[in-house]
Design a protein around this motif. Structure first.
Motif, PDB file in Angstrom:
ATOM      1  N   ALA A 138     -11.457  26.346  22.749  1.00 28.31           N
ATOM      2  CA  ALA A 138     -11.319  25.777  21.413  1.00 28.31           C
ATOM      3  C   ALA A 138      -9.956  25.091  21.320  1.00 28.31           C
ATOM      4  CB  ALA A 138     -11.421  26.862  20.361  1.00 28.31           C
ATOM      5  N   GLN A 164      -5.943  21.613   7.021  1.00 25.91           N
ATOM      6  CA  GLN A 164      -7.205  22.274   7.315  1.00 25.91           C
ATOM      7  C   GLN A 164      -6.910  23.500   8.171  1.00 25.91           C
ATOM      8  OE1 GLN A 164      -9.742  20.927  10.633  1.00 25.91           O
ATOM      9  NE2 GLN A 164     -11.396  20.667   9.157  1.00 25.91           N
ATOM     10  N   THR A 165      -7.589  24.618   7.882  1.00 29.52           N
ATOM     11  CA  THR A 165      -7.395  25.810   8.707  1.00 29.52           C
ATOM     12  C   THR A 165      -8.677  26.118   9.465  1.00 29.52           C
ATOM     13  OG1 THR A 165      -5.797  26.656   7.123  1.00 29.52           O
ATOM     14  CG2 THR A 165      -6.677  28.242   8.710  1.00 29.52           C
ATOM     15  N   VAL A 166      -8.530  26.363  10.778  1.00 31.73           N
ATOM     16  CA  VAL A 166      -9.671  26.734  11.613  1.00 31.73           C
ATOM     17  C   VAL A 166      -9.354  28.044  12.329  1.00 31.73           C
ATOM     18  CG1 VAL A 166     -10.603  24.418  11.997  1.00 31.73           C
ATOM     19  CG2 VAL A 166      -8.775  25.263  13.483  1.00 31.73           C
ATOM     20  N   ALA A 167     -10.402  28.803  12.639  1.00 33.30           N
ATOM     21  CA  ALA A 167     -10.251  30.030  13.421  1.00 33.30           C
ATOM     22  C   ALA A 167     -10.781  29.744  14.821  1.00 33.30           C
ATOM     23  CB  ALA A 167     -11.041  31.163  12.778  1.00 33.30           C
ATOM     24  N   LEU A 168      -9.962  30.004  15.813  1.00 38.78           N
ATOM     25  CA  LEU A 168     -10.340  29.697  17.187  1.00 38.78           C
ATOM     26  C   LEU A 168     -10.451  30.968  18.007  1.00 38.78           C
ATOM     27  CD1 LEU A 168      -7.728  26.839  17.848  1.00 38.78           C
ATOM     28  CD2 LEU A 168      -9.985  26.623  16.808  1.00 38.78           C
ATOM     29  N   LYS A 169     -11.501  31.031  18.818  1.00 39.69           N
ATOM     30  CA  LYS A 169     -11.653  32.133  19.752  1.00 39.69           C
ATOM     31  C   LYS A 169     -10.629  31.968  20.875  1.00 39.69           C
ATOM     32  CE  LYS A 169     -15.223  33.499  22.593  1.00 39.69           C
ATOM     33  NZ  LYS A 169     -16.476  33.134  23.198  1.00 39.69           N
TER      34      LYS A 169
ATOM     35  N   SER B 176     -15.129  27.861  17.619  1.00 42.01           N
ATOM     36  CA  SER B 176     -14.231  27.643  16.497  1.00 42.01           C
ATOM     37  C   SER B 176     -15.008  27.717  15.194  1.00 42.01           C
ATOM     38  CB  SER B 176     -13.584  26.258  16.622  1.00 42.01           C
ATOM     39  OG  SER B 176     -14.587  25.269  16.685  1.00 42.01           O
ATOM     40  N   ALA B 177     -14.287  27.998  14.117  1.00 43.82           N
ATOM     41  CA  ALA B 177     -14.931  28.051  12.807  1.00 43.82           C
ATOM     42  C   ALA B 177     -13.989  27.481  11.759  1.00 43.82           C
ATOM     43  CB  ALA B 177     -15.289  29.495  12.451  1.00 43.82           C
ATOM     44  N   PHE B 178     -14.585  26.833  10.777  1.00 43.21           N
ATOM     45  CA  PHE B 178     -13.810  26.289   9.657  1.00 43.21           C
ATOM     46  C   PHE B 178     -13.437  27.428   8.717  1.00 43.21           C
ATOM     47  CE2 PHE B 178     -13.910  24.765   5.253  1.00 43.21           C
ATOM     48  CZ  PHE B 178     -12.978  23.747   5.293  1.00 43.21           C
ATOM     49  N   VAL B 179     -12.173  27.509   8.317  1.00 46.07           N
ATOM     50  CA  VAL B 179     -11.731  28.574   7.404  1.00 46.07           C
ATOM     51  C   VAL B 179     -11.501  28.019   6.002  1.00 46.07           C
ATOM     52  CG1 VAL B 179      -9.931  30.281   6.929  1.00 46.07           C
ATOM     53  CG2 VAL B 179     -10.714  29.915   9.288  1.00 46.07           C
TER      54      VAL B 179
END
Ligand code: FAD
Lengths: 249, 309
Positions: A138, A164-169, B176-179
């Motif tokens: 990611a 923008q906030t994203v969560a990444l593995k 990945s995921a949008f927060v």
């Protein structure tokens, strides 16, 4: 966790570069060189993660000429633990650099790779995203905030419309933007200590990576110069000129 | 072969930068296909079909593409890209995030931020904060290119009549995921589309004083920008930064207020048609690119400008 930080040696940001007379490139002889500012931010972020107890080891890597050892020493003085130089005196494309970094990722197995979002010489803004693709990781580009939580990392990104906030593995790639942190200055004792930290030399051939490129720079020219303007004496004169001469309001 | 252009949008409206990118594609020459990838983005596809010069609109409408995360979108674009001679995207933060991932998956090099098309293989792009212009030739089978909007006049948003085709095959790779997001809300024009821009620098001293610039901007129908120093100091949000590493703008009129004119700032605005600088330091480098320079204290000059307009 282990963090890999990739850094580039570039012309110092205060230098106004000049194009060579033969149009083959820009004049780099006797020009001050430095760590790319975005890479400095990347090193600082890794050091902060180590200070917080999240990172256990910081490996800094550069792809470039032998002289890039100077920038690796700078990164070591800022707090990286050891360094790797993949030595090449050729001007490599971002894809070639990403392939080389992929080979280093395979050897080092970091959980997080931090790079600058762009190098201020080529202004490409490609390497981090390409490395993410090649590794199947990611990507959190243009980061202004990085928060590691368990097996993922939250990255706040500077985008055209705001944030923008994203969560990444994890493992993941992060590229830094200007607001991520303000890099520290290396202290004299740390500069001395950095001289004794390990710095390994590798080559593209040793990594088994081809750096062939499909891009060719045909020429490099100076941009069109703006013709000199005038000084106006008052706001009234300014408004008059904008209305009647420039006709833009 | 045809050219694939990746449309920029927010699932509701097509962004203007797409039109400049289509203009670059038109200069390269060939059939132009526009990809609209998102979720519930049918309205965007309708708008895309109207764009002048586009022959086909490809729509990938899937929940995994709702926020156009590069991890989910790049595999789709690269699989599609194999049947094109060129893949183009606007050099916006969305395009910059996505396109290199596409190029690497295709195992080809990318050419970033072109400002001129010489021929189908040869392009010009600024390097070193615009202090040099490189002419680059590519022998790659697929040319992956990001396009700087200020280099190309937008094509018409209407007048076209493209066929709309639906694509399948998108999936959430779970990387990945949008927060969340915090988007700036403004009634003023968008910076990269504005005809007039009023920008403030460190000389503004604080965020409250930007009200002076908002006042003048509203009289001129202008957007408001800033230098990095003003953003770093927290006067204004990051999306207002103009420069090498912020937004690149080229309005009809750019008014720089309390900005010294560092090369990194000039890189983002020196192609403006008319540049005005208001600065109390007559030696400030901004005056070297200004068509009209006013050496004055901004706290007197800007209110006076407001009254004179
Ligand atoms: C990697 C990197 C990337 C960068 N990217 C960007 C970028 O994208 N965009 C950008 O803008 N910068 C960028 N910079 C920063 C750039 O180098 C400068 O530091 C910055 O542009 C300075 O901002 P400024 O002109 O507002 O501040 P300063 O240079 O401090 O200038 C302030 C000006 O305000 C004037 N002033 C002060 N008070 C008044 C008053 N009362 N009335 C009138 N005039 C007044 C002063 O005379 C001075 O000229 C970057 C730097 C680096 C290292």
């Amino acid at each position: 966790m282990k963090i890999l930080v990739a850094v580039k040696r570039v012309v110092d940001y205060n230098v106004k570069v000049r194009v060579k007379a033969d149009q083959s490139g820009v004049e780099l002889a006797n020009v001050k060189m430095a760590l790319n500012p975005f890479c400095e931010i990347a090193v600082e972020e890794a050091v902060r993660l180590k200070e917080k107890g999240i990172a256990s080891e910081i490996v800094v890597v550069s792809v470039g000429p032998a002289t890039a050892q100077e920038q690796l020493r700078t990164a070591l003085a800022l707090g990286a633990d050891r360094a790797i130089l993949v030595e090449s005196s050729d001007e490599l494309s971002s894809l070639a650099v990403a392939r080389l970094l992929k080979a280093v990722v395979d050897r080092e197995q970091p959980q997080l790779v931090i790079l600058g979002k762009q190098a201020i010489d080529s202004d490409n803004n490609q390497t981090g995203q390409m490395l993410a693709a090649l590794c199947g990781f990611a990507q959190g580009t243009f980061a202004s905030k990085v928060e590691v939580a368990g097996d993922s990392v939250n990255v706040t990104r500077e985008i055209d419309g705001g944030l923008q906030t994203v969560a990444l593995k994890l493992p993941a790639i992060v590229t830094t933007d200007l607001r991520l942190n303000e890099p520290r200055y290396a202290s004299l004792p740390n500069i001395m200590k950095a001289k004794k930290k390990p710095l390994d030399l590798l080559t593209p051939a040793a990594l088994g990576v081809s750096t062939a490129s499909t891009l060719k720079t045909l020429k490099v020219e100076a941009p069109a110069a703006r013709s000199a303007g005038i000084k106006v004496k008052s706001v009234a004169e300014l408004v008059e000129k904008l209305k009647n001469e420039a006709k833009v309001i | 072969m045809a050219i694939l252009v990746i449309a920029e949008h927010d699932n509701a409206a097509l962004a203007a930068a797409t039109l400049n990118t289509v203009a670059a594609a038109a200069q390269i020459g060939g059939d132009i296909h526009l990809l609209v990838a998102g979720a519930n983005c049918a309205a965007v596809a309708e708008a895309a079909a109207q764009v002048a010069g586009v022959s086909t609109v490809l729509v990938a409408d899937h929940p995994a593409l709702a926020h156009q995360l590069a991890e989910n979108l790049a595999p789709l674009v690269s699989a599609l890209g194999r049947s094109y001679s060129h893949v183009l995207a606007p050099a916006t933060t969305a395009g910059k995030n996505l396109l290199p991932r596409v190029a690497a998956l295709l195992d080809v090099e990318q050419i970033s931020e072109i400002v001129k098309v010489i021929d189908a293989d040869t392009f010009q792009r600024p390097i070193y904060a615009g202090n040099a212009i490189a002419t680059v030739q590519s022998s790659a089978a697929i040319k992956v290119i990001s396009v700087r909007g200020t280099g190309f006049d937008a094509v018409a948003a209407e007048g076209g009549n493209a066929a709309i085709e639906t694509l399948t095959g998108a999936e959430d790779l779970g990387l990945s995921a949008f927060v969340g997001e915090e988007l700036a809300k403004s009634e003023r024009p968008e910076l990269t589309a504005a005809k007039v821009i009023v920008s403030g620098g460190r000389g503004m001293q604080n965020g409250d004083n930007f009200a002076l610039l908002y006042g003048v901007a509203d009289q001129l129908g202008a957007a408001v920008g800033a230098s990095r120093a003003a953003v770093d100091a927290g006067f204004v949000p990051n999306d207002m930064q103009v420069g090498q590493t912020g937004k690149i703008v080229a309005p009809q009129l750019y008014i720089a207020v309390g900005i010294s004119g560092a090369i990194q700032h000039l890189a983002g605005m020196k192609d403006s048609k008319v540049i005005v600088a208001i600065n109390k330091d007559e030696e400030a480098p901004i005056f070297q690119v200004a068509d009209y320079g006013l050496v004055a204290d901004l706290f007197e000059a800007v209110p006076e400008l407001g009254r004179a307009l």
